[in-house]
Write an enzyme that holds these catalytic residues in place. Sequence first.
Site, short mmCIF file in Angstrom:
data_model
loop_
_atom_site.label_atom_id
_atom_site.label_comp_id
_atom_site.label_asym_id
_atom_site.label_seq_id
_atom_site.Cartn_x
_atom_site.Cartn_y
_atom_site.Cartn_z
N ASP A 62 0.79 -1.25 0.00
CA ASP A 62 0.00 0.00 0.00
C ASP A 62 0.82 1.29 0.00
O ASP A 62 0.44 2.27 0.67
CB ASP A 62 -0.97 0.01 1.20
CG ASP A 62 -1.93 -1.17 1.19
OD1 ASP A 62 -1.92 -1.95 0.23
OD2 ASP A 62 -2.69 -1.31 2.16
N LYS B 296 -6.58 -4.89 -3.00
CA LYS B 296 -7.16 -5.66 -1.89
C LYS B 296 -8.18 -4.78 -1.16
O LYS B 296 -7.90 -3.64 -0.84
CB LYS B 296 -6.06 -6.14 -0.92
CG LYS B 296 -5.26 -5.01 -0.27
CD LYS B 296 -4.23 -5.60 0.67
CE LYS B 296 -3.45 -4.58 1.45
NZ LYS B 296 -4.21 -3.60 2.22
N CYS C 158 -2.01 -2.63 7.75
CA CYS C 158 -2.00 -3.55 6.61
C CYS C 158 -0.76 -4.45 6.55
O CYS C 158 -0.84 -5.59 6.07
CB CYS C 158 -2.18 -2.77 5.32
SG CYS C 158 -3.86 -2.09 5.19
C1 C5J Z 1 -3.01 0.47 5.60
C2 C5J Z 1 -4.73 1.65 6.82
N1 C5J Z 1 -2.55 0.30 4.38
N2 C5J Z 1 -3.91 2.05 7.77
N3 C5J Z 1 -4.28 0.96 5.72
O1 C5J Z 1 -2.32 0.24 6.57
O2 C5J Z 1 -5.91 1.92 6.87
#
Ligand code: C5J
Length: 221
Positions: free
Chosen positions: A24, A129, A162
Amino acid sequence: MIRLAATPFEYPFELAHTALVIIDMQRDFVEPGGFGETLGNDVTRLQAIVPTVRRVLDAWRAAGGRVLHTREAHAPDLSDCPPAKRLRGAPTLRIGDTGPMGRILVAGEPGNQIIPELAPRPGEWVIDKPGKGMFCGTQIDALLRSHGISHLVFMGVTTEVCVQTSMREANDRGYDCLVVEDGTESYFPEFKTATLAMLTAQGAIVGWSAPSATLIAALTA
Ligand code: C5J
């Protein structure tokens, strides 16, 4: 076989059976105006790891290893975003609402793209995802198994959301996982510290960790 000095003990892996997973690293988390900032976070903490992630990625690519990039992304009709997810967080700008970089966490929007510094190259896997963990609602497990991948090296954001969720999901599925300590970051420094400790405690109960310098040295040796 690469035998990496790691916490809590050596992490042996074969490049041919290992994927570098970059979680991400999207504009929505790293740049002002995205999902991360709408939640009230200081995104500069996440921006700071970009050069480190790039150095590891470059070394991994040069060594010929497989790369998997994930994006936290929802379908434009939000059919894959349960109300339980959409209704929590910032009361003003929620998932699917239009922000400065387009609709928040929606696939195809400018803010949903991976930052240019870490842009995927042709041949690298890019998987959207809908969950925090990368196995929820995706075909990632089948993809990895069909390519003989048994080991995963994680970087990306955020450490305790994540990255941690994906690493725990992977560990439960039988993958041997390592997280690059300075290749991941949280909006909350204390969460990052605690997460790395939790993952590696009790004899690598979820997996291993190592600094980027150790990994790069091993890859280039
Ligand atoms: C991720 C989030 N990518 N913190 N998403 O960690 O909402």
